[in-house]
Design a protein around this motif. Structure first.
Motif, PDB file in Angstrom:
ATOM      1  N   ASP A  69       0.834  -1.204   0.000  1.00  0.00           N
ATOM      2  CA  ASP A  69       0.000   0.000   0.000  1.00  0.00           C
ATOM      3  C   ASP A  69       0.867   1.252   0.000  1.00  0.00           C
ATOM      4  O   ASP A  69       1.913   1.297   0.646  1.00  0.00           O
ATOM      5  CB  ASP A  69      -0.905   0.030   1.232  1.00  0.00           C
ATOM      6  N   CYS A  70       0.411   2.254  -0.729  1.00  0.00           N
ATOM      7  CA  CYS A  70       1.130   3.520  -0.763  1.00  0.00           C
ATOM      8  C   CYS A  70       0.138   4.669  -0.653  1.00  0.00           C
ATOM      9  O   CYS A  70      -1.043   4.516  -0.933  1.00  0.00           O
ATOM     10  CB  CYS A  70       1.970   3.645  -2.028  1.00  0.00           C
ATOM     11  N   ASP A  71       0.645   5.813  -0.225  1.00  0.00           N
ATOM     12  CA  ASP A  71      -0.168   7.026  -0.114  1.00  0.00           C
ATOM     13  C   ASP A  71      -0.059   7.877  -1.369  1.00  0.00           C
ATOM     14  O   ASP A  71      -0.988   8.588  -1.724  1.00  0.00           O
ATOM     15  CB  ASP A  71       0.295   7.866   1.089  1.00  0.00           C
ATOM     16  N   THR A  72       1.106   7.823  -2.012  1.00  0.00           N
ATOM     17  CA  THR A  72       1.369   8.648  -3.193  1.00  0.00           C
ATOM     18  C   THR A  72       2.018   7.793  -4.264  1.00  0.00           C
ATOM     19  O   THR A  72       3.010   7.119  -4.007  1.00  0.00           O
ATOM     20  CB  THR A  72       2.302   9.826  -2.839  1.00  0.00           C
ATOM     21  N   LEU A  73       1.436   7.836  -5.454  1.00  0.00           N
ATOM     22  CA  LEU A  73       1.961   7.104  -6.599  1.00  0.00           C
ATOM     23  C   LEU A  73       2.389   8.120  -7.648  1.00  0.00           C
ATOM     24  O   LEU A  73       1.592   8.967  -8.055  1.00  0.00           O
ATOM     25  CB  LEU A  73       0.878   6.186  -7.183  1.00  0.00           C
ATOM     26  N   LEU A  74       3.651   8.043  -8.067  1.00  0.00           N
ATOM     27  CA  LEU A  74       4.176   8.923  -9.103  1.00  0.00           C
ATOM     28  C   LEU A  74       4.536   8.054 -10.305  1.00  0.00           C
ATOM     29  O   LEU A  74       5.447   7.230 -10.222  1.00  0.00           O
ATOM     30  CB  LEU A  74       5.403   9.686  -8.596  1.00  0.00           C
ATOM     31  N   GLU A  75       3.808   8.200 -11.404  1.00  0.00           N
ATOM     32  CA  GLU A  75       3.948   7.327 -12.575  1.00  0.00           C
ATOM     33  C   GLU A  75       4.712   8.037 -13.688  1.00  0.00           C
ATOM     34  O   GLU A  75       4.265   9.047 -14.208  1.00  0.00           O
ATOM     35  CB  GLU A  75       2.558   6.891 -13.024  1.00  0.00           C
ATOM     36  N   PHE A  76       5.884   7.467 -14.040  1.00  0.00           N
ATOM     37  CA  PHE A  76       6.719   8.018 -15.095  1.00  0.00           C
ATOM     38  C   PHE A  76       6.997   7.008 -16.204  1.00  0.00           C
ATOM     39  O   PHE A  76       7.643   7.352 -17.180  1.00  0.00           O
ATOM     40  CB  PHE A  76       8.078   8.472 -14.530  1.00  0.00           C
ATOM     41  N   SER A  77       6.561   5.776 -16.063  1.00  0.00           N
ATOM     42  CA  SER A  77       6.959   4.719 -17.003  1.00  0.00           C
ATOM     43  C   SER A  77       6.216   4.758 -18.332  1.00  0.00           C
ATOM     44  O   SER A  77       6.757   4.345 -19.345  1.00  0.00           O
ATOM     45  CB  SER A  77       6.760   3.343 -16.364  1.00  0.00           C
ATOM     46  N   GLY A  78       4.973   5.186 -18.309  1.00  0.00           N
ATOM     47  CA  GLY A  78       4.167   5.151 -19.519  1.00  0.00           C
ATOM     48  C   GLY A  78       3.579   3.782 -19.800  1.00  0.00           C
ATOM     49  O   GLY A  78       2.961   3.560 -20.827  1.00  0.00           O
ATOM     50  N   SER A  79       3.742   2.850 -18.873  1.00  0.00           N
ATOM     51  CA  SER A  79       3.225   1.492 -19.042  1.00  0.00           C
ATOM     52  C   SER A  79       1.829   1.372 -18.440  1.00  0.00           C
ATOM     53  O   SER A  79       1.645   1.578 -17.240  1.00  0.00           O
ATOM     54  CB  SER A  79       4.171   0.490 -18.358  1.00  0.00           C
ATOM     55  N   SER A  80       0.864   0.991 -19.263  1.00  0.00           N
ATOM     56  CA  SER A  80      -0.509   0.839 -18.786  1.00  0.00           C
ATOM     57  C   SER A  80      -0.609  -0.247 -17.722  1.00  0.00           C
ATOM     58  O   SER A  80      -1.303  -0.091 -16.712  1.00  0.00           O
ATOM     59  CB  SER A  80      -1.431   0.512 -19.963  1.00  0.00           C
ATOM     60  N   ALA A  81       0.094  -1.361 -17.918  1.00  0.00           N
ATOM     61  CA  ALA A  81       0.054  -2.458 -16.946  1.00  0.00           C
ATOM     62  C   ALA A  81       0.654  -2.023 -15.607  1.00  0.00           C
ATOM     63  O   ALA A  81       0.103  -2.330 -14.542  1.00  0.00           O
ATOM     64  CB  ALA A  81       0.802  -3.670 -17.486  1.00  0.00           C
ATOM     65  N   ALA A  82       1.771  -1.319 -15.652  1.00  0.00           N
ATOM     66  CA  ALA A  82       2.399  -0.839 -14.418  1.00  0.00           C
ATOM     67  C   ALA A  82       1.484   0.156 -13.718  1.00  0.00           C
ATOM     68  O   ALA A  82       1.361   0.139 -12.482  1.00  0.00           O
ATOM     69  CB  ALA A  82       3.752  -0.199 -14.718  1.00  0.00           C
TER      70      ALA A  82
END
Length: 146
Positions: A69-82
């Motif tokens: 579990d996380c409080d903040t998710l920062l997405e930089f990969s560009g992967s839909s699955a990730a």
């Protein structure tokens, strides 16, 4: 960095950074120096994970499959699955900031902030499950004082 600013206060928060290229590494360093309780860096490339540790990640993983579990998710990969796996790990009232060229369901904007509204972690994420606020100039609320 706009992504870190949009994520809000990181002090004491559990942060996950997916994709630790140049911007992801910067986010790892910023989250760590901002006082995050933990910073988990996720990237399939071993060299990038090693760099993330040097930039302040408290933990590194090669995939999003076993995210806690996380409080903040920062997405930089560009992967839909990730992204889908990252959203499953996002705790109630968590914040996800998407900086990669990917968005869940039918949201087609590069940078959005998603706030989880319910504890249900269904496998499919839909726009009805979250409120989206687009990065950029915040809109001013009308004054309610009379």
């Amino acid at each position: 960095m706009a992504v870190i600013e949009r994520a809000g206060m990181l002090v004491g928060r559990r942060v996950v950074v997916i994709g630790v290229g140049m911007l992801g590494l910067t986010a790892v360093a910023a989250a760590s120096s901002a006082g995050a309780a933990s910073v988990v860096a996720v990237d399939p490339h071993r060299a990038r994970r090693g760099m993330a540790e040097r930039f302040g990640a408290s933990e590194v993983q090669s995939s999003t499959v076993r995210l806690k579990d996380c409080d903040t998710l920062l997405e930089f990969s560009g992967s839909s699955a990730a992204l889908q796996e990252g959203l499953r790990a996002l705790d109630v009232q968590g914040v996800a900031v998407l900086a990669g060229p990917v968005a869940p369901a039918h949201l087609h904007h590069r940078c959005v902030q998603l706030r989880a509204q319910a504890p249900d972690r269904s496998p499919e994420f839909s726009a009805g499950d979250a409120r989206a606020v687009f990065l950029g100039r915040p809109r001013r609320r009308p004054s309610t004082t009379r």
